[in-house]
Every structure is written in C-alpha cells, then in structure tokens.
Scaffold this active site. Structure first.
Site, PDB file in Angstrom:
ATOM      1  N   GLY A 200       0.847  -1.183   0.000  1.00  0.00           N
ATOM      2  CA  GLY A 200       0.000   0.000   0.000  1.00  0.00           C
ATOM      3  C   GLY A 200       0.881   1.231   0.000  1.00  0.00           C
ATOM      4  N   GLY A 203       2.821   5.424   4.405  1.00  0.00           N
ATOM      5  CA  GLY A 203       2.078   6.117   5.447  1.00  0.00           C
ATOM      6  C   GLY A 203       0.683   5.587   5.698  1.00  0.00           C
ATOM      7  N   THR A 204       0.349   4.445   5.093  1.00  0.00           N
ATOM      8  CA  THR A 204      -0.993   3.908   5.309  1.00  0.00           C
ATOM      9  C   THR A 204      -1.054   3.026   6.550  1.00  0.00           C
ATOM     10  OG1 THR A 204      -0.406   2.245   3.670  1.00  0.00           O
ATOM     11  CG2 THR A 204      -1.879   3.999   2.966  1.00  0.00           C
ATOM     12  N   LYS A 206       1.356   0.359   7.465  1.00  0.00           N
ATOM     13  CA  LYS A 206       1.835  -1.015   7.349  1.00  0.00           C
ATOM     14  C   LYS A 206       2.721  -1.388   8.538  1.00  0.00           C
ATOM     15  CE  LYS A 206       3.481  -0.050   3.237  1.00  0.00           C
ATOM     16  NZ  LYS A 206       2.910   1.303   3.102  1.00  0.00           N
ATOM     17  N   THR A 207       3.642  -0.489   8.859  1.00  0.00           N
ATOM     18  CA  THR A 207       4.516  -0.738  10.007  1.00  0.00           C
ATOM     19  C   THR A 207       3.691  -0.840  11.284  1.00  0.00           C
ATOM     20  OG1 THR A 207       6.125   0.634   8.867  1.00  0.00           O
ATOM     21  CG2 THR A 207       6.604   0.055  11.147  1.00  0.00           C
ATOM     22  N   HIS A 422     -15.780  12.461 -13.552  1.00  0.00           N
ATOM     23  CA  HIS A 422     -15.181  11.532 -14.501  1.00  0.00           C
ATOM     24  C   HIS A 422     -15.627  10.095 -14.213  1.00  0.00           C
ATOM     25  CE1 HIS A 422     -11.642  10.124 -17.000  1.00  0.00           C
ATOM     26  NE2 HIS A 422     -11.864   9.047 -16.259  1.00  0.00           N
ATOM     27  N   GLU A 423     -15.497   9.688 -12.957  1.00  0.00           N
ATOM     28  CA  GLU A 423     -15.877   8.319 -12.617  1.00  0.00           C
ATOM     29  C   GLU A 423     -17.386   8.114 -12.728  1.00  0.00           C
ATOM     30  OE1 GLU A 423     -13.703   6.073 -12.530  1.00  0.00           O
ATOM     31  OE2 GLU A 423     -11.993   7.441 -12.383  1.00  0.00           O
ATOM     32  N   ASP A 498      -7.518   5.739 -20.200  1.00  0.00           N
ATOM     33  CA  ASP A 498      -8.818   5.423 -20.803  1.00  0.00           C
ATOM     34  C   ASP A 498      -8.711   5.474 -22.322  1.00  0.00           C
ATOM     35  OD1 ASP A 498      -9.978   5.247 -18.371  1.00  0.00           O
ATOM     36  OD2 ASP A 498     -10.896   7.242 -18.418  1.00  0.00           O
TER      37      ASP A 498
HETATM   38  P1  ADP Z   1       3.835   2.752   6.463  1.00  0.00           P
HETATM   39  O1  ADP Z   1       4.626   1.710   7.157  1.00  0.00           O
HETATM   40  O2  ADP Z   1       2.658   2.198   5.724  1.00  0.00           O
HETATM   41  O3  ADP Z   1       4.631   3.685   5.609  1.00  0.00           O
HETATM   42  P2  ADP Z   1       3.474   3.694   9.122  1.00  0.00           P
HETATM   43  O4  ADP Z   1       2.914   2.493   9.763  1.00  0.00           O
HETATM   44  O5  ADP Z   1       4.929   3.928   9.337  1.00  0.00           O
HETATM   45  O6  ADP Z   1       3.177   3.685   7.576  1.00  0.00           O
HETATM   46  O7  ADP Z   1       2.640   4.941   9.581  1.00  0.00           O
HETATM   47  C1  ADP Z   1       3.236   6.094  10.115  1.00  0.00           C
HETATM   48  C2  ADP Z   1       2.382   6.680  11.212  1.00  0.00           C
HETATM   49  O8  ADP Z   1       1.148   7.145  10.690  1.00  0.00           O
HETATM   50  C3  ADP Z   1       2.005   5.686  12.267  1.00  0.00           C
HETATM   51  O9  ADP Z   1       2.966   5.616  13.265  1.00  0.00           O
HETATM   52  C4  ADP Z   1       0.687   6.209  12.783  1.00  0.00           C
HETATM   53  O10 ADP Z   1       0.893   7.199  13.745  1.00  0.00           O
HETATM   54  C5  ADP Z   1       0.091   6.855  11.574  1.00  0.00           C
HETATM   55  N1  ADP Z   1      -0.846   5.938  10.897  1.00  0.00           N
HETATM   56  C6  ADP Z   1      -0.682   5.417   9.663  1.00  0.00           C
HETATM   57  N2  ADP Z   1      -1.735   4.643   9.350  1.00  0.00           N
HETATM   58  C7  ADP Z   1      -2.569   4.647  10.399  1.00  0.00           C
HETATM   59  C8  ADP Z   1      -3.823   4.014  10.669  1.00  0.00           C
HETATM   60  N3  ADP Z   1      -4.422   3.210   9.770  1.00  0.00           N
HETATM   61  N4  ADP Z   1      -4.412   4.242  11.860  1.00  0.00           N
HETATM   62  C9  ADP Z   1      -3.817   5.052  12.765  1.00  0.00           C
HETATM   63  N5  ADP Z   1      -2.638   5.662  12.571  1.00  0.00           N
HETATM   64  C10 ADP Z   1      -2.009   5.492  11.400  1.00  0.00           C
HETATM   65 ZN    ZN Z   2     -11.414   7.113 -16.532  1.00  0.00          ZN
END
Ligand code: ADP
Ligand code: ZN
Length: 603
Positions: A200, A203-204, A206-207, A422-423, A498
């Site tokens: 993904g 910043g989503t 994963k860690t 668009h969508e 498209d």
């Molecule tokens: P990735 O590993 O996907 O790049 P991180 O896990 O390092 O992202 O996310 C960085 C910070 O952003 C986390 O420490 C947290 O504070 C915040 N964060 C990211 N995603 C979430 C989430 N789904 N829910 C709550 N906090 C999140």
């Molecule tokens: Zn399109």
C-alpha cells in the site's frame, strides 16, 4: 548512560590526563634544572677547576659547576670514551665524584608503559564499552541492526491503534491467533503462513499494523528495513538477515518485520548488465530463511512495500510470501476513524466535527492524519489554548498539504470534483447501456497511479464477446472523458489510460476481429517476435492505402461512440449530477448504491 558507565568514563579520562601530566612534568623538570653541554665544554670547565661535583653513569655525566657569579649550575653531558677522566677529576679539585648504574631503562619503561596504558584505556573506552552497552556499533558488521520492541508492557501497539483498514485486520487476526499459541494452532491442523506481504501507499500504516500484530499476540517484534541490508560489502546484508532470524528464533514466537522489501526484493534479472550482487545474496538469504521455517519455529515474517509490482516472483511463490494484504488509502470513514485514534491523546474542543475534517482531507493517509493532529496540538499550545479548536485543525490541514512529501499526492477540492464527475461518467454510461457489465464499485480514492476507478464485473465468465459488447466497453471507456468535456468544458490529463485502452480496443476490432465492414473480414495482426522483451515487428504486411483505411475506421468507431456517449450524458445530466454529488460526499459507492441513487434521481 547509567552511573557505573559514567564512572568508568571519568576514570579513563583521569588516567589519560595523569599520564600526560607526568610526561610533561618530567620534560619540564629536566629542561629547567639542567643544561646540556658538549663533552668538550665539560672538559674545559674541569680543566678550569670550576666543576664541583660529578656523577658518572654509563650513559650520562651529570654534575655542577660554579659560574662566573659563584652560583652552582647543573649540567649534563653525554660521555665519550675517556680513560683519563678519573685521574683528571682528582687532579682538578672536584669535591665529590661518584658512579651510578645505568637507569635510562627505567624512564624508557615508564614512558612505554604509559603508552600501553593509554592505548588500552582508549581501546577499552571505544570498543569494549560500546559492546557492553549493547550498541554493538563498532563490532557489528555482520549483525543485524534490528530493533527489538515488545517487552515494555506500557506502550504496546494493538489493533485499536490502527484504524480504517478493518478488512486487513480481519485477515491478520489469524496470524495473531497463531502467534498466541503456535502449538494449539498446529494441533487443529491449521496451515501456518510463513510470510505476509503488506502493500500500500507510504504512510498507510503497514509498520503500525505489523507492530500491532506483535502487540496483540504479546510476542517480541523485530524490525529492520530492506535498505539496511543493501550494504557496500557483498555478504554483509546476507549475514544481517541470518542474524536477524537467529535472534527472532531464540525468542519465538516472534514477528520479524522487514520494511521496504523492494529495496532487496526487486526482480533479480531486471535491467541489462546483470543484477546487484549484494542485493541478490541478501534476497537469497531471505528466501533460504523463509524456506527453512518449519511450523515449529513460530516466527512470522511480515514485509511491507509500496511497489509490489517490482518484487521478484520467487518471493511471492507459495510457501513464501503467500499472503498478500492490501492496505488501502483510507476513505472518508477510515480517515475519520484514524483521526479519532490520534485525537485520543489531545484535548479536543467538543464542538469540532471530526467527520467534517475527514471530508476535508481527501487523499490523506494515516501518517498525514497523525501529522495533522500533532500540528494542530502544537499550534494550540503555541496559542496558549487549553484545547485544540477548529482554527488550529484547519491551519494544520493546510500545513500538512503544503508539506514536501504530500504535494505530489494532494487532491484539491476542484480536482476531487473533476475526478468524481469523470468516474460518474464511466459508471452512468455503464448503467445506461443495455448489456454492459454491471457496475460493482465506483471510487475516487487514489489507487496506484489512478486517481479513481470504476469497477465493472461481468456476471459470468465470458469467452465470446459480441460486437455490441465491445462497443459498449468503448463507450464506457470514453464516458469519463466526455463527462469532463460536458461539465467542465475541458479535458484533463487524468484519463490518458482510458483513451489508450479505447484506441487499442478499436484497433483490435478493425484489425483482428474483422468487425469493420469497410475493411472487411480480414486479420491484419502483426506477426511479432519477442526479443529482449521488446516487440520487433516485421513489416506491416499491408499496403499504404489499407493502412489509411484502417486508421479511418478506427477513428470512425471512436467518433461514433463519442457522439453516442455525449448524447446519453446530455439526456441524463440529472442522473450524472446526482451520482457525482453523492460520490464527492461518500468517495466510494457500491453497485447497489449506484442503482439506488439513479432510481431516486429518475423518479
Ligand atoms: P507505512 O509503514 O505504511 O509507511 P506507518 O505504519 O509507518 O506507515 O505509519 C506512520 C504513522 O502514521 C504511524 O505511526 C501512525 O501514527 C500513523 N498511521 C498510519 N496509518 C494509520 C492508521 N491506519 N491508523 C492510525 N494511525 C495510522
Ligand atoms: Zn477514466
């Protein structure tokens, strides 16, 4: 640094200072009291009866002589072979003369010992101490720099800290169950996953999720980043991987987390000129470790990447990273949930509507939202407020948006509107054309390079496609673009895929399927060979005039579709607006919701 170590450091400094002083002092003393004179001068003074006392050592003559002012001055001279010396000492009235053994070795030894002590002290200071401290920096070439977290009970990350990705959490619950009690899991015959790949956008979370798995199961969490394994020296990365897993196995059950897997896990033969030796060795070591996991080891490897497409296929084979879990960018509801998680730790004005904030932050991922709350709290503190209020939050949104890493992914309100229309255009055309595949989902949450998507799923698997169906597909593809022209009187760059898809489809209809009456039932498919991954076409195999005809037919088909789509859109503008408005509000619409909206708008 704990007190014992502080003492040791002080001791070392004192020893070094003492030795330095000693050496200095000795030199000074010698310089002050004695003057060094040539043997000839000593002999002259002796002859002149000025010398009062002499001490003879095999390596040195020391003594005193009376200066012109009557004061005694100390001197030293280096002896020469001189059999007459004692006789002359007698003859020339020296009051006292004596011999002494050679003591030069004592000084020499002292100085040498001093150096040895100094070196030992320094060595000890820099190396031993660091190892003892567990820093392991100086001697840690082949050691992994994995950080171990866990242990400290007070700040455990759990699933409650991760919001907006419930599906992923559900899938990962099984891993938690396994880690909690590997033995029980096996008795029940569960097949244990070895590797889990989380993919993904950055910043989503994963860690965070990987950490939460360890936290939920109460097992140690080892983390390392793929880029740490790519070192200058071949073999170091592989040694680090080995070390990492050894550590983890010792404390099993445990979670090993490797961030940025793509740094080591890129396709091995990508690029002309061979691979990168070090990366390849590291990758091989990871594969060996994965293959070596028996169920008993109780170690789960979780890796994260934002480029699953570049990973070496060997990594994704069954028995390796066989669980792939998408961590999506959060939708509005997800963003609201994430905001609430981070707002737990700040004092918030109860009047603030979190769902409004969520609506105002399309395209924000978890780390952006965490950042937002943090910025707002800092601003409130600077303004001496007792709680975070709306103005701070709004300013924080702007700050995060302007932040360096955000800019490329930022979606403004205007862009969001364009994407929504668009969508909606794609979806509406798919709904209006009889026999088009049902719309399964419409989304304006960015996914990969696409800013939004409309997902159509056929009702059954299909092996034959009619001309009408192909035309329908073409119309749906053109729907987005035509909508932009209709509503905004402008075309954006967002829909280039498209258009290329539509062109390719029209081309196939004419050249492959023989669906153009003017060109006729004939295939002009180019024979091509795959060589070095590139299509090297032989000649076109048809005449210039046929080429022109083909071009004209492709244009005609696309043009007719465009006209049809535009007409449909104008006729159903009300439906289009209704759909777009709802999409701007909710960001994701399921198939049934789309139907309901259209029905309501028709009525
Ligand atoms: P990735 O590993 O996907 O790049 P991180 O896990 O390092 O992202 O996310 C960085 C910070 O952003 C986390 O420490 C947290 O504070 C915040 N964060 C990211 N995603 C979430 C989430 N789904 N829910 C709550 N906090 C999140
Ligand atoms: Zn399109």
């Amino acid at each position: 640094m704990d007190p014992a170590k502080k003492n040791i450091k002080q001791l070392v400094i004192w020893v070094a200072a003492f030795i330095l002083l000693l050496v200095l002092f000795q030199n000074l003393k010698v310089a002050n009291e004695e003057t060094e004179v040539p043997y000839s001068v000593f002999r002259e003074r002796l002859k002149g009866q000025q010398v009062v006392d002499v001490t003879v050592r095999p390596d040195m003559i020391r003594g005193g002589f009376k200066g012109p002012d009557g004061k005694i001055q100390r001197f030293r001279a280096y002896p020469l072979p001189d059999p007459n010396l004692v006789a002359d000492l007698d003859k020339d009235n020296v009051r006292e003369y004596k011999g002494e053994p050679d003591k030069s070795w004592v000084t020499a030894a002292l100085i040498n010992v001093g150096w040895v002590v100094l070196f030992v002290a320094l060595w000890w200071f820099f190396l031993v101490r660091q190892v003892q401290m567990g820093g392991k920096q100086a001697l840690s070439f082949g050691r992994s720099r994995a950080k171990l977290a866990g242990g400290d009970k007070k700040k455990k990350t759990t699933f409650a800290d991760v919001a907006g990705c419930d599906e992923a959490k559900e899938e990962l619950q099984e891993i938690v169950d396994f880690l909690k009690d590997p033995g029980k899991f096996q008795k029940l015959g569960g097949k244990i996953p070895k590797g889990v790949l989380l993919y993904g956008a950055p910043g989503t979370g994963k860690t965070l999720l990987a950490r939460a798995i360890a936290g939920e199961a109460g097992v140690p969490f080892f983390s390392a980043s793929g880029s740490e394994f790519v070192e200058m020296f071949v073999g170091v990365g592989a040694a680090r991987v080995r070390d990492l897993f050894e550590q983890a196995k010792k404390t099993a059950p445990a979670v090993v987390f490797v961030d940025e897997l793509d740094a080591v896990g890129r396709h091995r033969f990508a690029g002309i000129g061979g691979g990168h030796d070090e990366r390849e060795q590291t990758l091989n070591q990871i594969l060996i470790e994965l293959d070596g996991f028996e169920g008993q080891s109780g170690v789960i490897l979780i890796a994260a990447t934002n480029r699953p497409d570049v990973l070496d296929p060997a990594l994704l084979r069954p028995g390796r990273f066989d669980r792939h879990i998408n961590i999506p960018s959060p939708d509005k509801r997800g963003r609201e949930a994430i905001l609430r998680v981070h707002m737990r730790s700040v004092k918030l004005d109860p009047k603030v509507e979190v769902d409004v904030l969520a609506r105002r932050t399309p395209g924000f991922v978890g780390s952006d939202l965490a950042n937002l709350v943090n910025e707002a709290a800092l601003l409130a503190a600077r303004r001496n407020k007792v709680q975070v209020e709306l103005p701070e939050l709004e300013e924080a949104i702007d700050r995060v948006m302007a932040g360096p890493q955000r800019k490329s992914r930022m979606i403004s309100d205007k862009e969001k509107r364009i994407i929504a229309y668009h969508e909606s255009g794609h979806a509406l055309i798919a709904k209006l054309l009889p026999g088009a595949d049902p719309v399964h989902k419409v989304s304006i949450i960015p996914r990969g390079p696409a800013l939004g998507y409309t997902l159509q799923l056929p009702e059954d698997d299909r092996y034959l496609t009619s001309r009408t169906e192909l035309i329908n597909n073409l119309c749906v593809l053109l729907g987005g673009r035509c909508t932009e022209v209709l509503v905004f009187n402008e075309i954006t760059t967002g829909d280039s895929s498209d258009l290329s898809k539509a062109t390719a489809l029209a081309q196939k209809m004419v050249m492959e399927f023989g669906m153009s009456e003017r060109v006729g039932p004939i295939t002009y498919r180019k024979e091509s060979e795959v060589f070095l991954g590139r299509d090297i076409a032989r000649g076109p195999g048809y005449s210039e005039s046929t080429a022109e005809l083909i071009d004209a037919e492709i244009k005609r088909i696309l043009g007719e579709c465009q006209a049809k789509v535009s007409e449909l859109l104008v006729k159903n503008r009300r439906l289009l607006d209704a759909l777009a408005e709802k999409l701007i509000e909710k960001e994701i619409l399921e198939g049934e919701e789309v139907s309901a909206i259209l029905q309501a708008a028709t009525a």
